[in-house]
Design a protein around this motif. Structure first.
Motif, PDB file in Angstrom:
ATOM      1  N   UNK A   1      -5.809  14.002   1.603  1.00  0.00           N
ATOM      2  CA  UNK A   1      -5.414  13.333   0.377  1.00  0.00           C
ATOM      3  C   UNK A   1      -5.919  11.895   0.474  1.00  0.00           C
ATOM      4  N   UNK A   2      -6.782  11.508  -0.457  1.00  0.00           N
ATOM      5  CA  UNK A   2      -7.383  10.180  -0.364  1.00  0.00           C
ATOM      6  C   UNK A   2      -6.802   9.194  -1.366  1.00  0.00           C
ATOM      7  N   UNK A   3      -5.996   9.665  -2.314  1.00  0.00           N
ATOM      8  CA  UNK A   3      -5.313   8.751  -3.216  1.00  0.00           C
ATOM      9  C   UNK A   3      -3.955   9.341  -3.549  1.00  0.00           C
ATOM     10  N   UNK A   4      -3.076   8.534  -4.066  1.00  0.00           N
ATOM     11  CA  UNK A   4      -1.738   9.014  -4.380  1.00  0.00           C
ATOM     12  C   UNK A   4      -1.558   9.158  -5.872  1.00  0.00           C
ATOM     13  N   UNK A   5      -0.651  10.023  -6.236  1.00  0.00           N
ATOM     14  CA  UNK A   5      -0.281  10.198  -7.631  1.00  0.00           C
ATOM     15  C   UNK A   5       0.757   9.140  -7.951  1.00  0.00           C
ATOM     16  N   UNK A   6       0.516   8.334  -8.968  1.00  0.00           N
ATOM     17  CA  UNK A   6       1.468   7.289  -9.326  1.00  0.00           C
ATOM     18  C   UNK A   6       2.687   7.897  -9.983  1.00  0.00           C
TER      19      UNK A   6
END
Length: 107
Positions: free
Chosen positions: A98-103
């Motif tokens: 996972x390279x980015x997070x869900x806001x």
């Protein structure tokens, strides 16, 4: 959050959401459909799925080693709200990225 393959039609998306209400008969605090994903490859030995071309996330599932080279399949397993099935393939997550997070926005 539910993520579907981008080739899924609007009717299929609505059907999946309705079916999930029966499979998981619990009270959801929220239920959203996220960005489209892509199943990059599917063989009898592995599945690779990704979000945003693999830039946001990727998961690799591999066939669980059984007694033969054929996939291990569990038939008629009672699972949450589903009393039976035609067969669930047993796969193990061998790689998760996972390279980015869900806001998340709280009320």
């Amino acid at each position: 959050m539910l993520i579907l393959d981008r080739s899924t039609t609007r009717e299929q998306r609505e059907a999946v959401q309705k079916i999930l209400g029966y499979v998981y008969p619990v009270k959801w605090d929220s239920f959203t459909v996220g960005a489209d994903g892509t199943m990059r490859s599917y063989t009898k030995d592995s599945v690779v799925a990704e979000l945003d071309g693999g830039k946001t996330a990727e998961v690799v599932l591999r066939r669980h080693p059984g007694n033969t080279v054929q996939p291990e399949v569990i038939h008629n397993l009672c699972y949450w709200g589903v009393p039976r099935n035609d067969g669930l393939s047993r796969l193990t997550a061998s790689d998760r990225r996972l390279t980015s997070t869900v806001e998340r926005t709280d009320p």
